[in-house]
Every structure is written in structure tokens, then in C-alpha cells.
Design an enzyme around this catalytic site. Structure first.
Site, short mmCIF file in Angstrom:
data_model
loop_
_atom_site.label_atom_id
_atom_site.label_comp_id
_atom_site.label_asym_id
_atom_site.label_seq_id
_atom_site.Cartn_x
_atom_site.Cartn_y
_atom_site.Cartn_z
N LYS A 113 -3.37 1.57 -22.82
CA LYS A 113 -3.53 2.46 -24.01
C LYS A 113 -3.09 3.78 -23.43
O LYS A 113 -3.95 4.22 -22.36
CB LYS A 113 -4.74 2.36 -24.55
CG LYS A 113 -4.76 0.81 -25.50
CD LYS A 113 -5.91 0.83 -26.29
CE LYS A 113 -6.12 -0.36 -27.23
NZ LYS A 113 -5.20 -0.21 -28.28
N HIS A 154 -5.55 -5.21 -21.66
CA HIS A 154 -4.41 -4.37 -22.38
C HIS A 154 -4.86 -2.87 -22.67
O HIS A 154 -4.28 -2.16 -22.96
CB HIS A 154 -4.09 -5.27 -23.72
CG HIS A 154 -4.92 -5.09 -24.92
ND1 HIS A 154 -5.90 -6.19 -24.91
CD2 HIS A 154 -5.37 -4.05 -25.88
CE1 HIS A 154 -6.58 -5.87 -25.86
NE2 HIS A 154 -6.12 -4.77 -26.54
N GLU A 193 -14.98 -2.86 -34.14
CA GLU A 193 -13.77 -3.56 -34.79
C GLU A 193 -14.28 -3.98 -36.30
O GLU A 193 -15.37 -4.37 -36.58
CB GLU A 193 -13.81 -4.98 -34.10
CG GLU A 193 -13.38 -4.85 -32.61
CD GLU A 193 -12.96 -6.16 -31.98
OE1 GLU A 193 -11.95 -6.81 -32.00
OE2 GLU A 193 -14.04 -6.72 -31.54
N LYS A 212 -7.04 -12.37 -19.87
CA LYS A 212 -8.59 -12.72 -20.02
C LYS A 212 -8.63 -13.67 -20.88
O LYS A 212 -7.79 -13.85 -21.88
CB LYS A 212 -9.11 -11.37 -20.64
CG LYS A 212 -9.07 -11.12 -21.92
CD LYS A 212 -10.12 -9.83 -22.16
CE LYS A 212 -10.16 -9.48 -23.80
NZ LYS A 212 -10.76 -10.56 -24.32
N ASP A 255 -16.40 -11.30 -24.41
CA ASP A 255 -15.28 -10.81 -24.84
C ASP A 255 -14.88 -9.57 -24.91
O ASP A 255 -13.57 -9.08 -24.57
CB ASP A 255 -15.28 -11.27 -26.29
CG ASP A 255 -13.97 -11.41 -27.09
OD1 ASP A 255 -12.88 -11.83 -26.52
OD2 ASP A 255 -13.76 -10.54 -28.08
N LYS A 308 -18.35 -6.59 -34.01
CA LYS A 308 -17.24 -6.97 -35.21
C LYS A 308 -17.92 -6.77 -36.52
O LYS A 308 -19.20 -6.57 -36.91
CB LYS A 308 -17.23 -8.66 -35.10
CG LYS A 308 -16.04 -8.74 -33.82
CD LYS A 308 -15.83 -10.19 -33.71
CE LYS A 308 -14.61 -10.28 -32.59
NZ LYS A 308 -13.51 -9.58 -32.60
N HIS A 335 -13.11 -4.91 -21.34
CA HIS A 335 -12.85 -3.60 -21.99
C HIS A 335 -13.77 -2.51 -21.52
O HIS A 335 -13.30 -1.42 -21.32
CB HIS A 335 -12.67 -3.81 -23.60
CG HIS A 335 -11.47 -4.84 -23.82
ND1 HIS A 335 -10.46 -5.04 -23.16
CD2 HIS A 335 -11.39 -5.67 -25.00
CE1 HIS A 335 -9.73 -6.13 -23.48
NE2 HIS A 335 -10.19 -6.15 -24.76
#
Length: 501
Positions: free
Chosen positions: A189, A185, A223, A155, A242, A347, A247
Site C-alpha cells: 500500500k 499485500h 473492518e 498468507k 488472520d 470485524k 498485517h
């Protein structure tokens, strides 16, 4: 027969000097090697435009393994054995000579082993090089076999629906869909993979997994980090592109999908696409009622001073790019109609955590006056890999008094095996030709269709309702208002993984 296990394998990494290769890909491949998961015969060809001696390049990769591998520092003899399979090819991605030399190297590998190898081409590169490299692989006939040749694309896969469609068309003109592995990714997990096992291997939960028994669902990825050195990329992307488009929507798909008939890759991916296609689209007016965007200002994270987003390196001083998103989504199908799904990411938040909360409805017929807390299932992806169920229990004593307690399952306590990194699982799946955890073209496009009304509304009104929040806090207060009347606050974890809400 699994070709990744039984045939020689040639793994080419474009962007070999990049951070992804050093921090994730080589440590993952090294761990697969030490666990005897790689084929007996393999080569790793690392391609980048920077000039560097091969020995110096390998030493830098070793430093990356020593710093980032889950198994700690590499044993010298084992590393030397692994490193003997690595070559460095200096070449400009824009020049034909790079691909001629790569083709010669791969052909030589096949001739030496007297077999056609499985070929993996990993695009660890900036998005602007995807089409350039893909076209070169096609023109130089390095990736033309449906069963044995694969490309892996990181991505972001496009920047909106139209660019994603364009990229899909470009790639599928040159490769079969089964050759294209669009990687996220998060899907590799361990705790994320376990959601499917938890749902479909434990029938006690499946009859409850619907609108009749579930009140609402929260999916939250917080995050601690700011944008750091990614300001140039992030300022043209933002949290919605993002994090949410890939995700969080992937997590939503796993939580909300119907049971597939079999554990088979295309059936699983079909089920995920169906979820995305049933997410209710928003009008422009509805966007601002159901989606909250925020941006962090100066604050403190774990005692360290964090500058405001607009003061970060390579960020425009008047930027309206969001670093926080909270959204309320509805899935209009028989299973979920009327159940709100709350997605949140941000974030510069107090704790690094990824949590899914299944909030069940309250008891319809109460016989105890202190039966006040509905059942709640919490799936923690990070920092702790844990599943906990909240339920009412009698407090020991002579009186009938209830108290909510938690029943916990943690990987650390239940298993002695070490937990592989996400990239280890995903790279092994690519080698073995298993696309289950990778996104298909229609899934990528369906995810973009979900977020496009939001992007369009924000583009039309770039500064409307951009909520500011201090770094080190849980985001703007308006995100909490979004939960009403279903919840008073977002569930979150403390630094130790204990629930604090």
C-alpha cells in the site's frame, strides 16, 4: 539491469479461477500493462482444475477488470492486446500431467523468444496445495534458477510457529531463499511504503522517534465486513492469525525499526526482524492482562442487519473464535523500552479504517495554563491517505489563548498521479527481483513467536474472557481499559476520514 524489464517474462498463476486472480491479480497486471511497466515480451499462463473455454475465461477476467480496476473499464483494443498474452491451462494440481504440459508451454515460450525468461509462479491457492505445487515445480525443473525463477506465496504462511517452520524448511530445500516471495499485500500500500520515506527522509522526526519523546503508539485496523463466505476458513483461523500475525506486526515493524544504513532490501528486512525479536514475550498469566479478544454478536452496520458471528455460514454454533483482538506489546530495546504499542483489529466495526497514531509526551515545562493537548502524529492508510500533525496554536485575538489544530498532508491534494493498487507494486517488485516488501523466512517465524504465547493461552482456556460486542460498535469496552493510563480511548476516524477522537 532489471531482469523484469529486459527479459521475456512468464507469469504462471495457480488458482486462476479464484477470487484473488479475478479481483486483484489480473486487474493489477492489466494496469501495469497499460502503464508500460510490464516487459515488452510476456505471457500469463493461468492454471486451474476447472474446465472452461479460453475465450469464456478471458471474458470473465475482463469483467473482473471492469469491476475492480482502479482505472475503471478497460478499453476494448487495449484489453484485446493484453488478453492475447493470456492462456488457460486446465489441470489438476495433484496430477503430474498438469506440470508436464505447463513445462512444455514455458519451454516453448523461451524457444520462440530465443531467451530464457524470468519465471514467476504465483500460488493463488488454498494452503494445502502449496507443498504439492512447490514440489512439482522442483521435480519438473521449472523453477531452478536463483536469479530468474521466483515463487509467490500468499498468507496464511503456516497456522502456527511449527507449521511455518515446516513450510519454510520444505520450500528452502527446493528453492533458494531469494526465490521465495512471501506476500503481504498491506506492505504494498502506498501509505505504508510512505512511512519509511516519512521517517528516514525527514530528519526533523528521527530525533523524536524514541522513548524519550513518544508516550505510546496505536496501530488500528478496523473492518466493516463480517466473515461473509469465509466462515469455514476464518473459524479455524481468527483475527490473531488472520490480521495480527502478519498485517499489524508488519506495520509495527515499519514504525519501530531502526534506520538501516542504506535503502537496501536485506538491511531493511534485517531491521524488521530485530524489532520482532525484541518484542517482550508473555507468560500465560500475562496474556489475559495484555490481550483482549472479542467476538461480534448481532447488530447493525450502516443500517444493515448483521447476524452474530456464531450464526454466520460455516461457523460452529458454539465457536470461541475471536473476531476482535486488542493487544498491548512492549519492545525491549534501547529505542522503545517502556513505550506501549497498542494493536487493535476487528470485524463488523462501524468504519473501514487503518490508522497509526504516534502520541508524543506532554510538555515537561508548561508556561500556558491551557496547554492541555500533547502533540500527535496520525498516519491514515485508509480510507484517506493522509498524515496529520496535531499541535497547539494561539487563537486569533487580544488574549493568549491556545487551541489544538491539525496540519494535514493528503495524497489527493498533493499529487495528481493516480495511486497504484498494492498488488501492482508488489507484482512489479517480483518481476524486477526486489524482495524489500516481502517477508523473509526468519521474519515470518519471528512474527509467529510473538503470537504463540497468546494462541497457547487461548487454546488452554478456550472460553476464558471472550468478550462479546455488538456488530457496528468499536469492540468490547475492555479494549479501552487496556489503554489506561496512557489514553482514554482509541483514536478512530469517521466515515469521512475526519478524526472523531
Amino acid at each position: 539491469m532489471k531482469p523484469g524489464k529486459n527479459l521475456p517474462s512468464a507469469i504462471t498463476i495457480f488458482g486462476a479461477k479464484g477470487d484473488l486472480t479475478r479481483r486483484k491479480l489480473i486487474p493489477a497486471l492489466y494496469n501495469l500493462f497499460t502503464d508500460h511497466q510490464l516487459p515488452p515480451v510476456f505471457t500469463i499462463c493461468c492454471v486451474d482444475f476447472l474446465e472452461e473455454e479460453e475465450d469464456a475465461f478471458k471474458q470473465d477476467l475482463l469483467a473482473g477488470v471492469n469491476e475492480f480496476s482502479r482505472n475503471g473499464k478497460a478499453e476494448e483494443a487495449v484489453w484485446n492486446e493484453f488478453a492475447a498474452h493470456i492462456t488457460y491451462l486446465q489441470g489438476d494440481f495433484m496430477k503430474e500431467d498438469t506440470y508436464r504440459r505447463l513445462r512444455k508451454q514455458l519451454d516453448t515460450f523461451d524457444k520462440e523468444n530465443k531467451k530464457n525468461s524470468v519465471r514467476i509462479f504465483y500460488f493463488a491457492i488454498a494452503p494445502r496445495f502449496i507443498e504439492v505445487i512447490a514440489d512439482a515445480l522442483h521435480v519438473h525443473t521449472m523453477c531452478g534458477r536463483d536469479q530468474q525463477d521466483r515463487i509467490v506465496v500468499e498468507k496464511p504462511f503456516g497456522t502456527d510457529l511449527e507449521t511455518a517452520k515446516k513450510l519454510n524448511r520444505f520450500l528452502t530445500k527446493r528453492f533458494a531463499e531469494k526465490q521465495i516471495y512471501r506476500i503481504d499485500h498491506y506492505l504494498g500500500k502506498e501509505a505504508v511504503q510512505n512511512i519509511m520515506a516519512f521517517r528516514f527522509a525527514n530528519y526533523v522526526f528521527e530525533p523524536l522517534w524514541n522513548r524519550k519523546y513518544i508516550d505510546h503508539i496505536q496501530i488500528s485496523v478496523a473492518e466493516e465486513v463480517g466473515v461473509g463466505k469465509r466462515g469455514g476458513y476464518y473459524d479455524s483461523s481468527g483475527a490473531l492469525r488472520d490480521m495480527v500475525q502478519n498485517h499489524l506486526l508488519q506495520l509495527l515493524c515499519i514504525v519501530a525499526m531502526d534506520r538501516p544504513k542504506f535503502y537496501q532490501s536485506e538491511l531493511i528486512r534485517d531491521a524488521k526482524v530485530k524489532v520482532l525479536k525484541h518484542i517482550r514475550p508473555y507468560t500465560q498469566q500475562q496474556v489475559f492482562k495484555n490481550v483482549i479478544r472479542g467476538q461480534y454478536t448481532a447488530g447493525n452496520v450502516h443500517g444493515g442487519r448483521r447476524v452474530a458471528y456464531r450464526k454466520e455460514e460455516q461457523v460452529q454454533p458454539a465457536s470461541n473464535t475471536e473476531t476482535f483482538v486488542a493487544a498491548r506489546l512492549f519492545i525491549d530495546n534501547d529505542r522503545w523500552k517502556g513505550v506501549p504499542f497498542y494493536l487493535r483489529t476487528g470485524k463488523s466495526m462501524p468504519v473501514q479504517s487503518s490508522v497509526i497514531v504516534i502520541q508524543f509526551k506532554d510538555s515537561p515545562h508548561k508556561i500556558f495554563k491551557d496547554d492541555l493537548t500533547p502533540n500527535r502524529l496520525v498516519i491514515s492508510i485508509q480510507p484517506e491517505l493522509e498524515i496529520s500533525l496535531l499541535f497547539e496554536s494561539k487563537v486569533p485575538g487580544l488574549k493568549m489563548k491556545l487551541k489544538p489544530v491539525e496540519m494535514d498532508f493528503t495524497y489527493q491534494e498533493a499529487y495528481t498521479e493516480t495511486i497504484p493498487e498494492a498488488y501492482e507494486a508488489l507484482l512489479l517488485d517480483v518481476l524486477e527481483g526486489n524482495p524489500t516488501l516481502f517477508m523473509r523466512a526468519d521474519q515470518v517465524e519471528a512474527a509467529w513467536k510473538v503470537v504463540m504465547p497468546i494462541l497457547d493461552a487461548w487454546k488452554k482456556y478456550p472460553s476464558k474472557e471472550l468478550n462479546l460486542y455488538k456488530a457496528g460498535t468499536w469492540g468490547p469496552s475492555t479494549a479501552t481499559e487496556l489503554l489506561k493510563p496512557y489514553a482514554k480511548d482509541w483514536f478512530r476516524l469517521s466515515a469521512r476520514g475526519e478524526s472523531i477522537k
